[in-house]
Design a protein around this motif. Structure first.
Motif, short mmCIF file in Angstrom:
data_model
loop_
_atom_site.label_atom_id
_atom_site.label_comp_id
_atom_site.label_asym_id
_atom_site.label_seq_id
_atom_site.Cartn_x
_atom_site.Cartn_y
_atom_site.Cartn_z
N GLN A 48 0.84 -1.32 0.08
CA GLN A 48 -0.16 0.04 -0.06
C GLN A 48 0.80 1.44 0.12
N THR A 51 0.27 1.82 5.22
CA THR A 51 -0.65 1.05 6.09
C THR A 51 -0.37 1.66 7.62
N ILE A 67 -5.40 1.08 5.33
CA ILE A 67 -4.58 1.08 4.15
C ILE A 67 -5.02 1.91 3.19
N HIS A 69 -4.06 4.11 -0.56
CA HIS A 69 -3.30 3.62 -1.91
C HIS A 69 -4.15 4.32 -2.94
#
Length: 163
Positions: A48, A51, A67, A69
């Motif tokens: 990611q 995290t 997470i 992204h």
């Protein structure tokens, strides 16, 4: 109980995977169906953009995580996406709120401009209340966009906020 949010470490893999798997097994929020092992969880969490874990400083145990992204690539790469998980036994203690606030701050640092949630399940009332409280905007409703563990379909409500 005091909560500290910090970056994920490899030594967190077992507890982090257990928290993630609790949500996956419940089948009411995350789209994933596969459970994480310690090894696959570590690889997933490390893949990611960020995290982070919520740690109870009284017990030194993980009680939640997120997470973060990209939601897309290229011309839409400035939009990020996140998922949050809090141990069922620890819910109602504002851990999710702390995770979302940390996530927004970290997303800004990483250069993202928008945080978007693609699939907030309509029946996830605590999440919906939290996102409203924190100023997220609802984008509409996708009828039957989420297949629950028992096979029935729930609506999802995408949200976003500018960073």
């Amino acid at each position: 109980m005091s909560i500290v949010i910090r970056a994920y470490r490899e030594s967190d893999a077992h507890e982090a995977a257990a928290i993630w798997n609790e949500v996956v097994e419940a089948g009411q929020a995350f789209p994933q169906e596969e459970l994480l092992t310690d090894a696959s969880g570590d690889a997933f969490f490390k893949s990611q953009s960020r995290t982070a874990v919520a740690v109870d400083t009284d017990t030194d145990c993980l009680v939640g995580l997120y997470i973060l992204h990209p939601n897309n690539v290229g011309r839409c790469g400035h939009i990020c996406n996140a998922s949050y998980a809090v141990l069922a036994s620890e819910r109602g203690r504002h851990i999710g709120e702390a995770l979302v606030l940390d996530c927004r701050a970290e997303a800004r640092k990483l250069g993202f401009r928008i945080l978007q949630f693609n699939a907030v399940v309509r029946t996830n009332l605590p999440a919906l209340r939290l996102y409203e409280k924190l100023g997220f905007v609802q984008l509409g409703v996708i009828p039957g966009g989420f297949r629950a563990k028992d096979g029935h379909y729930e609506d999802i409500i995408p949200h976003y906020c500018t960073l």
